[in-house]
Design a protein around this motif. Structure first.
Motif, short mmCIF file in Angstrom:
data_model
loop_
_atom_site.label_atom_id
_atom_site.label_comp_id
_atom_site.label_asym_id
_atom_site.label_seq_id
_atom_site.Cartn_x
_atom_site.Cartn_y
_atom_site.Cartn_z
N LEU B 19 60.48 38.82 30.34
CA LEU B 19 59.34 38.21 31.03
C LEU B 19 58.92 36.93 30.34
N VAL B 23 59.09 32.96 31.97
CA VAL B 23 57.94 32.07 32.11
C VAL B 23 58.16 30.77 31.34
N LYS B 31 66.13 31.10 33.52
CA LYS B 31 65.07 31.91 34.13
C LYS B 31 65.67 33.14 34.80
N LEU B 35 65.12 37.03 33.79
CA LEU B 35 64.60 38.04 34.72
C LEU B 35 65.53 39.25 34.76
N ALA B 38 64.82 41.30 31.76
CA ALA B 38 63.60 42.07 31.96
C ALA B 38 63.87 43.27 32.87
N ALA B 39 64.70 43.05 33.89
CA ALA B 39 65.02 44.15 34.81
C ALA B 39 65.73 45.26 34.06
#
Lengths: 469, 102
Positions: B19, B23, B31, B35, B38-39
């Motif tokens: 995350l 950002v 990016k 992500l 993060a997933a």
């Protein structure tokens, strides 16, 4: 005969496949068929709910916790009708909007997929199933924005990244909630819910994700360009329906789980900021579609204003009715604005002088829907704001009353920016504008519906009764 | 430390790193990768409670499979958009937000 609740979800999805197989402008036939199927299914569903109370359906005969339950009560029906009505109007509008095969060939499958995902969110009783529905409609919505081409590509990319981030936060909450209670079925969660820390962390993550995807100030910057740069019918469904899916889930979580009550004031404060921020930016927007998009940021704030007042039934009714009234009126505004953009070749506010003479039906549609956004009686927007005011006064939350009043003034000012210009005499030599009749009249039909929502409010509100304690 | 707690901690760490990267990084590919990281963290968090008992709970595993499908489709769409953006603007980063473009 298949269950109407299943048809309401699967018909658009199946017909999305048909549209992509047919390709090009021929996709409008599956589109129209899907509109008929969705409206019929929601009507049958309403009959069932009115006759026998809320409907619970176990998909494939597998019950929760292993299977997925679908659940429809008054609140779900209100959102299903919003989706069916606005979706059908946008479908009819789109049949006349797209000229070239390439854009139409991308629009129809994406729009029907989005519609299926939307319906899935509104009828689900399971929080993970809601995630799948949200992703389905989110990805399709990004594709619709990207259809605008040019600067819409940047807006679509930003939208997708925000949407992925929001979904991950929501999924993180789902994971924590499952770890805490071992179920994701909303009614089972409501029975199991307690006050433990894991549950609070879960709800905080889910709420943050949902607010991200609803474009609530200060997480709103992605919305205005994405909604304004998308093609006409896409703008309407994005602003009227897509942002409502996450709001609906937030409302569902809130009414089911008591652990969220303490966060109500924070959400309400964000709502107040959104009402003022969106209104101020709409006052300064140089283009018509951008103005309408900023108005969405503000109007969504009203729904959040109800959250600190929950679970009073007036607050639930106010939030739901605001979502409904805004959806219908905003779809009418975006369809009208897109007709202007199409006919005039641009939508700079300064070029709108004399619109009332040059494109009268569209100007009337904009004015009527604008009146509902402002909250003038007897429109649907008036009833929604009235319910919110009632809930606020009963709870003694005077700041909410103040924000609603200020927001109404701002809305009146930005709607008048447009209406005032369209009533002014046209520039000398400005040519009369022409637009296909179907574009003009679908916007007008939605605008009339947004006013009628104020006259027949008793009926949808009766559907909602029995939901809140 | 039990196995379940270990999984949950690693999952939370991955999610937080991802995350943060999504950002802070400007390059679109970074990016998207962030992500995805993060997933993976969230997926690990989802399956972690399954390691608690003697039998494995199948429900989180089914969810993770669905989640992976979603993440793959979203990444594909994001990369397609990034390529379009690169083709049109020559940059692989988002243009600065300009709210009131005429």
């Amino acid at each position: 005969m298949p269950e109407p609740v299943v048809v309401a979800v699967t018909a658009p999805l199946a017909l999305a496949l048909a549209a992509s197989l047919l390709g090009g402008r021929r996709g409008r036939w599956p589109g129209l068929l899907a509109a008929a199927a969705v409206v019929a299914a929601v009507a049958l569903l309403t009959r069932d709910v009115v006759a026998h109370g809320p409907v619970r359906h176990q998909v494939g005969g597998w019950g929760a916790p292993l299977g997925i339950d679908l659940f429809v009560d008054g609140l779900a029906l209100l959102f299903l009708w919003l989706s069916a009505g606005v979706g059908a109007a946008a479908t009819v509008y789109a049949t006349a909007y797209f000229h070239d095969d390439e854009a139409a060939g991308a629009f129809w499958p994406a729009w029907l997929t989005l519609w299926g995902g939307l319906q899935a969110v509104f009828v689900t009783a399971d929080l993970f199933n809601a995630y799948v529905g949200l992703e389905l409609l989110g990805l399709a919505a990004v594709a619709l924005v990207a259809l605008g081409g040019g600067r819409a590509i940047g807006a679509a990319t930003r939208y997708l990244l925000v949407s992925m981030l929001g979904s991950l936060l929501y999924l993180l909450g789902v994971a924590l909630l499952y770890a805490a209670h071992g179920t994701l079925d909303l009614s089972r969660l409501a029975a199991a819910a307690g006050e433990d820390g894991l549950e609070r962390a879960a709800l905080a993550a889910m709420l943050a994700g949902l607010l991200f995807k609803t474009a609530i100030v200060p997480l709103h910057a992605w919305l205005p360009p994405a909604h304004a740069d998308a093609p006409g019918p896409a703008s309407a469904v994005l602003s009227a329906l897509v942002v409502k899916a996450t709001l609906y889930l937030a409302l569902r979580l809130w009414t089911a789980l008591p652990g969220l009550a303490t966060a109500g004031w924070l959400v309400g404060a964000l709502g107040a900021a959104a009402v003022l921020w969106g209104g101020l930016h709409a006052l300064r927007a140089p283009r018509l579609k951008l103005l309408v998009a900023y108005s969405t940021v503000g109007q969504l704030g009203y729904v959040l204003l109800a959250f600190p007042l929950l679970p009073s039934s007036a607050a639930v009714a106010g939030a739901a009715y605001q979502a409904l009234a805004h959806g219908v009126a905003k779809a009418a505004l975006f369809l009208a604005a897109s007709t202007v953009l199409r006919a005039a070749g641009g939508d700079r506010l300064d070029d709108l002088r004399g619109l009332g003479h040059r494109l009268p039906v569209t100007a009337v549609a904009f004015g009527l829907a604008g009146a509902s956004i402002v909250g003038l009686p007897p429109s649907g927007g008036f009833v929604a704001k009235w319910l919110l005011l009632t809930a606020a006064v009963r709870a003694g939350a005077w700041w909410v009353v103040l924000v609603i009043a200020l927001g109404g003034l701002l809305a009146a000012a930005y709607v008048l920016r447009v209406v005032g210009r369209s009533l002014a005499p046209a520039h000398a030599g400005a040519p009369p504008l022409k637009a296909p009749r179907r574009l003009e009249w679908t916007a007008l039909a939605l605008a009339l519906a947004s006013v009628a929502l104020g006259l027949v409010a008793a009926w949808p509100l009766a559907l909602l009764e029995g939901l809140a304690p | 430390m039990t196995l379940a707690t270990w999984y949950a901690l690693v999952g939370a760490l991955l999610a937080a790193l991802g995350l943060h990267g999504a950002v802070v990084r400007r390059h679109l590919l970074r990016k998207v990768l962030a992500l995805n990281l993060a997933a993976s963290g969230v997926f690990l968090l989802l399956v972690a409670p399954g390691a608690r008992g003697p039998t494995t709970d199948p429900v989180p595993q089914a969810m993770v499979i669905t989640g992976i499908v979603v993440a793959v489709s979203a990444s594909a769409l994001a990369i397609w958009l990034a390529r379009r953006l690169h083709a049109e603007t020559g940059r692989a980063a988002l243009p600065d937000a300009e709210d009131d473009r005429a």
